[in-house]
Design a protein around this motif. Structure first.
Motif, PDB file in Angstrom:
ATOM      1  N   GLN A   1      49.402  15.858  42.432  1.00  0.00           N
ATOM      2  CA  GLN A   1      48.847  16.545  41.258  1.00  0.00           C
ATOM      3  C   GLN A   1      48.385  17.931  41.676  1.00  0.00           C
ATOM      4  OE1 GLN A   1      45.692  14.448  39.361  1.00  0.00           O
ATOM      5  NE2 GLN A   1      45.414  15.967  37.760  1.00  0.00           N
ATOM      6  N   ALA A   2      48.805  18.950  40.925  1.00  0.00           N
ATOM      7  CA  ALA A   2      48.446  20.320  41.251  1.00  0.00           C
ATOM      8  C   ALA A   2      46.975  20.559  40.941  1.00  0.00           C
ATOM      9  CB  ALA A   2      49.309  21.280  40.441  1.00  0.00           C
ATOM     10  N   GLN A   3      46.270  21.079  41.929  1.00  0.00           N
ATOM     11  CA  GLN A   3      44.850  21.354  41.745  1.00  0.00           C
ATOM     12  C   GLN A   3      44.479  22.667  42.411  1.00  0.00           C
ATOM     13  OE1 GLN A   3      42.831  17.870  43.336  1.00  0.00           O
ATOM     14  NE2 GLN A   3      42.627  17.016  41.298  1.00  0.00           N
ATOM     15  N   LEU A   4      43.489  23.320  41.830  1.00  0.00           N
ATOM     16  CA  LEU A   4      42.898  24.516  42.404  1.00  0.00           C
ATOM     17  C   LEU A   4      41.419  24.256  42.619  1.00  0.00           C
ATOM     18  CD1 LEU A   4      44.516  27.182  40.047  1.00  0.00           C
ATOM     19  CD2 LEU A   4      45.149  26.724  42.413  1.00  0.00           C
ATOM     20  N   ALA A   5      40.883  24.793  43.694  1.00  0.00           N
ATOM     21  CA  ALA A   5      39.467  24.604  43.986  1.00  0.00           C
ATOM     22  C   ALA A   5      38.863  25.923  44.435  1.00  0.00           C
ATOM     23  CB  ALA A   5      39.281  23.542  45.059  1.00  0.00           C
ATOM     24  N   GLU A   6      37.821  26.355  43.730  1.00  0.00           N
ATOM     25  CA  GLU A   6      37.116  27.576  44.083  1.00  0.00           C
ATOM     26  C   GLU A   6      35.917  27.259  44.970  1.00  0.00           C
ATOM     27  OE1 GLU A   6      38.362  27.862  39.667  1.00  0.00           O
ATOM     28  OE2 GLU A   6      37.449  26.412  41.030  1.00  0.00           O
ATOM     29  N   SER A   7      35.576  28.214  45.802  1.00  0.00           N
ATOM     30  CA  SER A   7      34.367  28.109  46.617  1.00  0.00           C
ATOM     31  C   SER A   7      33.872  29.506  46.915  1.00  0.00           C
ATOM     32  CB  SER A   7      34.643  27.347  47.917  1.00  0.00           C
ATOM     33  OG  SER A   7      35.622  28.014  48.696  1.00  0.00           O
ATOM     34  N   GLY A   8      32.635  29.585  47.387  1.00  0.00           N
ATOM     35  CA  GLY A   8      32.089  30.860  47.823  1.00  0.00           C
ATOM     36  C   GLY A   8      31.092  31.495  46.884  1.00  0.00           C
ATOM     37  N   GLY A   9      30.842  30.864  45.745  1.00  0.00           N
ATOM     38  CA  GLY A   9      29.861  31.421  44.835  1.00  0.00           C
ATOM     39  C   GLY A   9      28.450  31.241  45.359  1.00  0.00           C
ATOM     40  N   GLY A  10      27.522  31.860  44.658  1.00  0.00           N
ATOM     41  CA  GLY A  10      26.126  31.734  45.062  1.00  0.00           C
ATOM     42  C   GLY A  10      25.276  32.806  44.444  1.00  0.00           C
ATOM     43  N   LEU A  11      24.074  32.923  44.983  1.00  0.00           N
ATOM     44  CA  LEU A  11      23.106  33.920  44.528  1.00  0.00           C
ATOM     45  C   LEU A  11      23.113  35.093  45.501  1.00  0.00           C
ATOM     46  CD1 LEU A  11      20.691  34.859  42.776  1.00  0.00           C
ATOM     47  CD2 LEU A  11      19.221  33.502  44.310  1.00  0.00           C
ATOM     48  N   VAL A  12      23.231  36.290  44.974  1.00  0.00           N
ATOM     49  CA  VAL A  12      23.250  37.485  45.807  1.00  0.00           C
ATOM     50  C   VAL A  12      22.470  38.589  45.108  1.00  0.00           C
ATOM     51  CG1 VAL A  12      25.421  38.321  44.817  1.00  0.00           C
ATOM     52  CG2 VAL A  12      24.770  39.033  47.125  1.00  0.00           C
ATOM     53  N   GLN A  13      21.871  39.464  45.896  1.00  0.00           N
ATOM     54  CA  GLN A  13      21.121  40.567  45.319  1.00  0.00           C
ATOM     55  C   GLN A  13      22.069  41.668  44.843  1.00  0.00           C
ATOM     56  OE1 GLN A  13      18.281  41.861  48.284  1.00  0.00           O
ATOM     57  NE2 GLN A  13      16.839  40.257  47.719  1.00  0.00           N
ATOM     58  N   PRO A  14      21.627  42.453  43.888  1.00  0.00           N
ATOM     59  CA  PRO A  14      22.444  43.600  43.458  1.00  0.00           C
ATOM     60  C   PRO A  14      22.819  44.476  44.645  1.00  0.00           C
ATOM     61  CG  PRO A  14      20.638  43.262  41.937  1.00  0.00           C
ATOM     62  CD  PRO A  14      20.401  42.327  43.089  1.00  0.00           C
ATOM     63  N   GLY A  15      24.073  44.905  44.660  1.00  0.00           N
ATOM     64  CA  GLY A  15      24.573  45.685  45.786  1.00  0.00           C
ATOM     65  C   GLY A  15      25.179  44.851  46.892  1.00  0.00           C
ATOM     66  N   GLY A  16      24.986  43.560  46.817  1.00  0.00           N
ATOM     67  CA  GLY A  16      25.496  42.663  47.852  1.00  0.00           C
ATOM     68  C   GLY A  16      26.952  42.302  47.655  1.00  0.00           C
ATOM     69  N   SER A  17      27.436  41.415  48.522  1.00  0.00           N
ATOM     70  CA  SER A  17      28.843  41.026  48.513  1.00  0.00           C
ATOM     71  C   SER A  17      28.987  39.504  48.563  1.00  0.00           C
ATOM     72  CB  SER A  17      29.567  41.618  49.727  1.00  0.00           C
ATOM     73  OG  SER A  17      29.553  43.027  49.688  1.00  0.00           O
ATOM     74  N   LEU A  18      30.077  39.042  48.018  1.00  0.00           N
ATOM     75  CA  LEU A  18      30.482  37.647  48.122  1.00  0.00           C
ATOM     76  C   LEU A  18      32.000  37.618  48.224  1.00  0.00           C
ATOM     77  CD1 LEU A  18      28.425  35.703  45.401  1.00  0.00           C
ATOM     78  CD2 LEU A  18      28.219  35.432  47.878  1.00  0.00           C
ATOM     79  N   ARG A  19      32.516  36.579  48.870  1.00  0.00           N
ATOM     80  CA  ARG A  19      33.958  36.353  48.875  1.00  0.00           C
ATOM     81  C   ARG A  19      34.243  34.984  48.287  1.00  0.00           C
ATOM     82  NH1 ARG A  19      38.561  35.913  53.607  1.00  0.00           N
ATOM     83  NH2 ARG A  19      37.572  33.873  53.918  1.00  0.00           N
ATOM     84  N   LEU A  20      34.956  34.967  47.203  1.00  0.00           N
ATOM     85  CA  LEU A  20      35.372  33.721  46.586  1.00  0.00           C
ATOM     86  C   LEU A  20      36.735  33.308  47.136  1.00  0.00           C
ATOM     87  CD1 LEU A  20      34.452  34.334  42.835  1.00  0.00           C
ATOM     88  CD2 LEU A  20      33.016  33.488  44.699  1.00  0.00           C
ATOM     89  N   SER A  21      36.906  32.020  47.305  1.00  0.00           N
ATOM     90  CA  SER A  21      38.176  31.465  47.777  1.00  0.00           C
ATOM     91  C   SER A  21      38.755  30.548  46.716  1.00  0.00           C
ATOM     92  CB  SER A  21      37.959  30.681  49.070  1.00  0.00           C
ATOM     93  OG  SER A  21      37.460  31.503  50.097  1.00  0.00           O
ATOM     94  N   CYS A  22      40.056  30.560  46.635  1.00  0.00           N
ATOM     95  CA  CYS A  22      40.780  29.658  45.734  1.00  0.00           C
ATOM     96  C   CYS A  22      41.819  28.943  46.582  1.00  0.00           C
ATOM     97  CB  CYS A  22      41.447  30.445  44.625  1.00  0.00           C
ATOM     98  SG  CYS A  22      42.495  29.468  43.520  1.00  0.00           S
ATOM     99  N   ALA A  23      41.658  27.660  46.728  1.00  0.00           N
ATOM    100  CA  ALA A  23      42.569  26.859  47.545  1.00  0.00           C
ATOM    101  C   ALA A  23      43.445  26.000  46.643  1.00  0.00           C
ATOM    102  CB  ALA A  23      41.782  25.982  48.500  1.00  0.00           C
TER     103      ALA A  23
END
Length: 122
Positions: free
Chosen positions: A1-23
């Motif tokens: 079965q085809a599935q996608l899964a995101e990860s990497g979200g969270g709480l960050v301050q303005p000006g900060g960075s995050l990297r989201l992943s899609c597997a």
């Protein structure tokens, strides 16, 4: 079965960075256009960025141009969304989605992940 899964979200301050992943599991992301979409409370789902399967050309919403970057790692069957200079207005639930054709419209994406929350706040 085809599935996608995101990860990497969270709480960050303005000006900060995050990297989201899609597997991907059950299918190969390399052969699909992958889009990142987001939806904030009370707002419609909107496209953030897309990367095509054919030539890895990219599309970005005006609101994220110059701050977000979408990339692929075919060896890992994954797509990433690097988000820099985050703003409170980037707060939303972020989804990755897969489509067989290049498109920036959510209705053209039949496969969706469950999403991950991104909150930008001080």
């Amino acid at each position: 079965q085809a599935q996608l899964a995101e990860s990497g979200g969270g709480l960050v301050q303005p000006g900060g960075s995050l990297r989201l992943s899609c597997a991907g599991s059950g299918f190969t992301l390399e052969y699909n256009t992958i889009g990142w979409f987001r939806q904030a409370p009370g707002k419609e789902r909107e496209v953030v960025a897309c990367i095509s399967s054919s030539d890895s050309s990219t599309y970005y919403a005006d609101s994220v141009k110059g701050r977000f970057t979408i990339t692929r790692d075919n060896a890992k069957n994954a797509v990433y969304l690097q988000m820099n200079s985050l703003k409170p207005e980037d707060t939303a639930f972020y989804y990755c989605a897969a489509a067989l054709t290049s498109s920036q419209y959510a209705t053209n994406y039949p496969y969706w992940g469950q999403g991950t929350q991104v909150t930008v706040a001080s």
